[in-house]
Scaffold this motif. Sequence first.
Motif, PDB file in Angstrom:
ATOM      1  N   ASP A  30       0.879  -1.177   0.000  1.00  0.00           N
ATOM      2  CA  ASP A  30       0.000   0.000   0.000  1.00  0.00           C
ATOM      3  C   ASP A  30       0.913   1.222   0.000  1.00  0.00           C
ATOM      4  O   ASP A  30       1.368   1.677   1.047  1.00  0.00           O
ATOM      5  CB  ASP A  30      -0.901  -0.027   1.244  1.00  0.00           C
ATOM      6  CG  ASP A  30      -1.645   1.285   1.449  1.00  0.00           C
ATOM      7  OD1 ASP A  30      -1.885   2.004   0.457  1.00  0.00           O
ATOM      8  OD2 ASP A  30      -1.989   1.595   2.607  1.00  0.00           O
ATOM      9  N   ARG A  96      -2.668 -12.048  13.126  1.00  0.00           N
ATOM     10  CA  ARG A  96      -2.301 -12.202  11.711  1.00  0.00           C
ATOM     11  C   ARG A  96      -1.560 -13.510  11.475  1.00  0.00           C
ATOM     12  O   ARG A  96      -1.717 -14.130  10.417  1.00  0.00           O
ATOM     13  CB  ARG A  96      -1.451 -11.006  11.256  1.00  0.00           C
ATOM     14  CG  ARG A  96      -2.267  -9.736  11.085  1.00  0.00           C
ATOM     15  CD  ARG A  96      -1.406  -8.551  10.732  1.00  0.00           C
ATOM     16  NE  ARG A  96      -2.207  -7.330  10.666  1.00  0.00           N
ATOM     17  CZ  ARG A  96      -1.708  -6.102  10.687  1.00  0.00           C
ATOM     18  NH1 ARG A  96      -0.398  -5.925  10.780  1.00  0.00           N
ATOM     19  NH2 ARG A  96      -2.502  -5.054  10.621  1.00  0.00           N
ATOM     20  N   GLY A 137      -8.050  -1.267   9.940  1.00  0.00           N
ATOM     21  CA  GLY A 137      -7.413  -2.580  10.031  1.00  0.00           C
ATOM     22  C   GLY A 137      -5.926  -2.565  10.331  1.00  0.00           C
ATOM     23  O   GLY A 137      -5.264  -3.594  10.232  1.00  0.00           O
ATOM     24  N   THR A 138      -5.401  -1.404  10.717  1.00  0.00           N
ATOM     25  CA  THR A 138      -3.986  -1.350  11.113  1.00  0.00           C
ATOM     26  C   THR A 138      -3.860  -1.624  12.613  1.00  0.00           C
ATOM     27  O   THR A 138      -4.866  -1.681  13.332  1.00  0.00           O
ATOM     28  CB  THR A 138      -3.396   0.036  10.823  1.00  0.00           C
ATOM     29  OG1 THR A 138      -4.200   1.018  11.514  1.00  0.00           O
ATOM     30  CG2 THR A 138      -3.393   0.342   9.335  1.00  0.00           C
ATOM     31  N   THR A 139      -2.644  -1.744  13.059  1.00  0.00           N
ATOM     32  CA  THR A 139      -2.413  -1.918  14.490  1.00  0.00           C
ATOM     33  C   THR A 139      -2.831  -0.657  15.249  1.00  0.00           C
ATOM     34  O   THR A 139      -3.220  -0.739  16.416  1.00  0.00           O
ATOM     35  CB  THR A 139      -0.944  -2.268  14.771  1.00  0.00           C
ATOM     36  OG1 THR A 139      -0.095  -1.407  13.991  1.00  0.00           O
ATOM     37  CG2 THR A 139      -0.654  -3.708  14.404  1.00  0.00           C
ATOM     38  N   GLU A 206       6.537  -2.781  18.093  1.00  0.00           N
ATOM     39  CA  GLU A 206       6.000  -3.618  17.020  1.00  0.00           C
ATOM     40  C   GLU A 206       7.154  -3.976  16.084  1.00  0.00           C
ATOM     41  O   GLU A 206       8.146  -3.244  16.028  1.00  0.00           O
ATOM     42  CB  GLU A 206       4.926  -2.845  16.230  1.00  0.00           C
ATOM     43  CG  GLU A 206       3.715  -2.460  17.096  1.00  0.00           C
ATOM     44  CD  GLU A 206       2.599  -1.789  16.305  1.00  0.00           C
ATOM     45  OE1 GLU A 206       2.616  -1.842  15.061  1.00  0.00           O
ATOM     46  OE2 GLU A 206       1.693  -1.217  16.944  1.00  0.00           O
ATOM     47  N   TYR A 208       8.027  -5.167  12.031  1.00  0.00           N
ATOM     48  CA  TYR A 208       7.559  -5.399  10.669  1.00  0.00           C
ATOM     49  C   TYR A 208       8.166  -6.682  10.121  1.00  0.00           C
ATOM     50  O   TYR A 208       9.351  -6.968  10.334  1.00  0.00           O
ATOM     51  CB  TYR A 208       7.993  -4.268   9.734  1.00  0.00           C
ATOM     52  CG  TYR A 208       7.419  -2.897  10.009  1.00  0.00           C
ATOM     53  CD1 TYR A 208       6.343  -2.684  10.878  1.00  0.00           C
ATOM     54  CD2 TYR A 208       7.954  -1.784   9.361  1.00  0.00           C
ATOM     55  CE1 TYR A 208       5.835  -1.413  11.094  1.00  0.00           C
ATOM     56  CE2 TYR A 208       7.447  -0.500   9.576  1.00  0.00           C
ATOM     57  CZ  TYR A 208       6.387  -0.327  10.452  1.00  0.00           C
ATOM     58  OH  TYR A 208       5.888   0.942  10.656  1.00  0.00           O
TER      59      TYR A 208
HETATM   60  N1  ARG Z   1       2.187  -1.365  10.870  1.00  0.00           N
HETATM   61  C1  ARG Z   1       0.774  -1.160  10.775  1.00  0.00           C
HETATM   62  C2  ARG Z   1       0.074  -2.496  10.626  1.00  0.00           C
HETATM   63  O1  ARG Z   1       0.680  -3.451  10.266  1.00  0.00           O
HETATM   64  C3  ARG Z   1       0.377  -0.259   9.637  1.00  0.00           C
HETATM   65  C4  ARG Z   1       0.872  -0.660   8.304  1.00  0.00           C
HETATM   66  C5  ARG Z   1       0.223   0.096   7.178  1.00  0.00           C
HETATM   67  N2  ARG Z   1       0.981  -0.045   5.997  1.00  0.00           N
HETATM   68  C6  ARG Z   1       0.728   0.624   4.851  1.00  0.00           C
HETATM   69  N3  ARG Z   1       1.551   0.517   3.845  1.00  0.00           N
HETATM   70  N4  ARG Z   1      -0.331   1.354   4.781  1.00  0.00           N
HETATM   71  O2  ARG Z   1      -1.093  -2.608  10.854  1.00  0.00           O
END
Ligand code: ARG
Length: 246
Positions: A30, A96, A137-139, A206, A208
């Motif tokens: 995204d 997830r 839907g994000t953290t 958090e 990634y």
């Molecule tokens: N780190 C957050 C999650 O995993 C937000 C990630 C949103 N990433 C993006 N490219 N919009 O929920």
Amino acid sequence: SKKNIILLLASATLLSTQAHAAKVYQVATDAAYAPFESVNEKKEIVGFDMDVIKAVASKAGIEVKLHNTPWEGIFATLSSGDRDLVASAVTITPERKQSMDFSDPYFEAKQLIAVSKKSSITNFTALKDKKVGVQTGTTGDEIVQKLLGKTNPNIKRFESTPLAIKELQNGGVDAVVADNGVVINFIANNKSSSLKIIDDATFAKEYYGFAVKKGNKELIEKLNKGIAAIKADGTYDKIHKKYFGN
Ligand code: ARG
């Protein structure tokens, strides 16, 4: 004979080129999430995650193709088989992990709160009776749900984080909760934004990771090999420095 050897060599070369070209891994991102992923003036998808996934792929001997994909439904592209991996600042969470697999972590993050400079909000619990913008839907959405309740109409959900921040600037929400890197980057690049950052001590770290379809062990192994290799040879540090200055 000499001719046969040449033919043999030619077909071996052809075979190996074919084997090499066989699999291009399709990457969903995204790309409205600078500095991790965004679209530049040349319409290329660029950013920290993109540099990392390309470097990882090159170490793992695989090819990747980037696709700008809306966040909502981004994980469904894995189960449907349309995409092989998601590289999109995705936080590895226990929920997830039930429906997809993750590479080893490649980046540490946390949530931050953005508010107007004039706001009296000083911490997370002060958002309890406020309008809070999040990307659906994000953290950030998950954390705000814990405080306000999942169905609270004061949670204003947006399809992208920039849209949530825009609404904060317009005064339509009192705060935005989003990943630190993105909030810091926005304020740094929009000096006239009149926003400030609140770093709440209760927010957890958090991490990634790259997400793949559940059970795709082969790809996870390749990604982990690549991540280890770019960490070991300084490539990761170089990319980090390019985007975060240290
Ligand atoms: N780190 C957050 C999650 O995993 C937000 C990630 C949103 N990433 C993006 N490219 N919009 O929920």
